[in-house]
Design a protein around this motif. Structure first.
Motif, PDB file in Angstrom:
ATOM      1  N   GLU A 209       0.828  -1.202   0.000  1.00  0.00           N
ATOM      2  CA  GLU A 209       0.000   0.000   0.000  1.00  0.00           C
ATOM      3  C   GLU A 209       0.865   1.257   0.000  1.00  0.00           C
ATOM      4  O   GLU A 209       0.593   2.225  -0.719  1.00  0.00           O
ATOM      5  N   GLY A 212       2.444   1.607  -3.403  1.00  0.00           N
ATOM      6  CA  GLY A 212       1.449   2.080  -4.373  1.00  0.00           C
ATOM      7  C   GLY A 212       1.122   3.545  -4.179  1.00  0.00           C
ATOM      8  O   GLY A 212       0.993   4.298  -5.160  1.00  0.00           O
ATOM      9  N   ASN A 213       1.010   3.965  -2.893  1.00  0.00           N
ATOM     10  CA  ASN A 213       0.730   5.379  -2.640  1.00  0.00           C
ATOM     11  C   ASN A 213       1.881   6.258  -3.094  1.00  0.00           C
ATOM     12  O   ASN A 213       1.675   7.359  -3.623  1.00  0.00           O
ATOM     13  N   LYS A 216       1.743   6.502  -6.813  1.00  0.00           N
ATOM     14  CA  LYS A 216       0.623   7.371  -7.185  1.00  0.00           C
ATOM     15  C   LYS A 216       0.975   8.838  -6.976  1.00  0.00           C
ATOM     16  O   LYS A 216       0.698   9.698  -7.837  1.00  0.00           O
ATOM     17  N   ALA A 219       3.449   9.882  -9.608  1.00  0.00           N
ATOM     18  CA  ALA A 219       2.799  10.055 -10.912  1.00  0.00           C
ATOM     19  C   ALA A 219       2.013  11.357 -10.960  1.00  0.00           C
ATOM     20  O   ALA A 219       2.039  12.087 -11.974  1.00  0.00           O
ATOM     21  N   GLU A 220       1.317  11.668  -9.841  1.00  0.00           N
ATOM     22  CA  GLU A 220       0.565  12.922  -9.805  1.00  0.00           C
ATOM     23  C   GLU A 220       1.514  14.114  -9.888  1.00  0.00           C
ATOM     24  O   GLU A 220       1.230  15.107 -10.579  1.00  0.00           O
TER      25      GLU A 220
END
Length: 313
Positions: A209, A212-213, A216, A219-220
Motif C-alpha cells: 500500500e 502504491g501510494n 501514485k 505520478a501525480e
C-alpha cells in the motif's frame, strides 16, 4: 476426729454434689443419657448432672471440620481420572434436634467420615462417567455444584451441611498427560504460526500500500510538472511569436528584409544547442541549400502563425 465421725454424711453429700459437676468446653455440645436413653443436651460451661444416674454420652463438636480425599474415577471414554479434594463441613446448628441426629445417626465419628467420603466419591464418579476425558479439566466448577446438589439433602438428614468442596488437583495416567502436553504444544505452535503469518501478511500489505501510494503521488507530481512545463513552453512560444511579429512589423516599416529575423532565430537556436547540449554531439548541415531550406520552413511556420492570428481576429 469427733467432727468427722458425727458429720460424715455431710462430707458424702458434698462429694456426691461435686461428682455431678461437669464442664463442657467452648465449641462442643454435651449429650446426656440416663440408663442409655437420651435425656438432654449441655451447653458450654459448668453443668450439673444427677450423680451416678446421668452421664455425658458424647460431646458433639459444632466447629468446622475438614478432610482430604484422594480417589479415582473413569470417564465415558475409559480414561482414569485421579482427584485430590478437600471437604469442609460442620453441624447445621446447636439446636437439640440437630444434636440428637449427629449424636445417634452413626456409631462413631469414623463411621460418619467413611459414609461422607464414600458418598462424595460415588457422586463424583457418577458425574465423571458421563463425560469424556477432554472435558473433565474444564468442569471443575460443575463437578462441585453437582456434588453439593446431590448430597445436601442427605447431609441434612444426618444433621450436617456441606460448607465447601474444593477439587485441588485433577490428573490422568502418564500416557494421557503426555499426549495432552503434545496437543497443547502443537496448538501453541499452530497459533504462533498463524500469528506470524498474519503479521507477515499485514507487513506485506502495508508495504504494498505504501509503495502504491508513493507511485501514485510520484505520478501525480510528474503529471503536474509536465502540465507546468507544457504551459511554460506554450507561454515561451507565444512570447517569442509576439516578439518576432513586432520585430517583423518594425523592420517592414523601416524597409528592411525580414529574413534577418529568421537568420537571428537560427543562430540563437544553434547557440542554445551548444549551451544546453551537455556534451552531446549534434550534426547540422551548414550548406547554403540547407540554410535556405530551413529559412523557407521557418517562413512557412511564421506565415501559418500570422494566418491563425488573423482568423482569430
Amino acid at each position: 476426729m469427733e467432727f468427722l465421725t458425727s458429720y460424715w454424711w455431710v462430707i458424702v453429700i458434698v462429694l456426691i454434689l461435686f461428682a455431678g459437676l461437669k464442664t463442657i468446653n467452648q465449641g462442643f455440645i454435651g449429650v446426656v443419657t440416663m440408663f442409655g436413653k437420651y435425656r438432654r443436651v449441655l451447653s458450654p460451661g459448668l453443668n450439673f448432672l444427677i450423680p451416678f444416674l446421668e452421664q455425658i454420652s458424647r460431646k458433639v463438636s459444632i466447629q468446622n471440620r475438614s478432610v482430604e480425599m484422594e480417589f479415582q474415577a473413569v470417564t465415558a471414554d475409559q480414561a482414569n481420572v485421579y482427584f485430590k479434594s478437600m471437604l469442609l463441613y460442620a453441624v447445621q446448628n446447636s439446636h437439640e434436634e440437630t444434636i440428637k441426629k449427629v449424636a445417634f445417626k452413626f456409631l462413631s465419628e469414623r463411621d460418619l467420615m467413611q459414609a461422607l467420603t464414600r458418598t462424595i466419591e460415588g457422586t463424583i464418579r457418577s458425574f465423571v462417567a458421563t463425560k469424556r476425558q477432554a472435558e473433565i479439566l474444564g468442569l471443575r466448577k460443575e463437578i462441585v455444584e453437582y456434588v453439593k446438589e446431590q448430597i445436601d439433602h442427605l447431609l441434612e438428614e444426618w444433621g450436617y451441611h456441606l460448607l465447601d468442596l474444593q477439587i485441588n488437583d485433577i490428573t490422568f495416567d502418564k500416557q494421557i498427560m503426555d499426549s495432552m502436553s503434545k496437543v497443547v504444544a502443537s496448538n501453541n505452535l499452530k497459533a504462533a504460526a498463524e500469528n506470524e503469518g498474519q503479521a507477515l501478511l499485514i507487513t506485506k500489505t502495508k508495504g504494498a500500500e505504501a509503495e502504491g501510494n508513493a507511485i501514485k503521488i510520484a505520478a501525480e507530481a510528474e503529471r503536474t510538472a509536465a502540465q507546468l512545463r507544457g504551459q511554460g513552453v506554450a507561454l515561451f512560444r507565444e512570447e517569442v511569436a509576439r516578439g518576432m511579429s513586432q520585430a517583423a512589423e518594425q523592420m517592414k516599416q523601416a524597409n528592411l528584409d525580414t529574413n534577418v529575423i529568421l537568420f537571428s532565430m537560427w543562430t540563437e537556436a544553434i547557440k542554445n544547442f551548444a549551451e544546453v547540449g551537455k556534451g552531446n554531439i549534434i550534426f547540422l548541415d551548414g550548406s547554403s541549400e540547407s540554410m535556405q531550406r530551413n529559412m523557407q520552413q521557418i517562413m512557412a511556420m511564421m506565415q501559418m502563425k500570422g494566418d491563425n492570428n488573423q482568423s482569430r481576429n
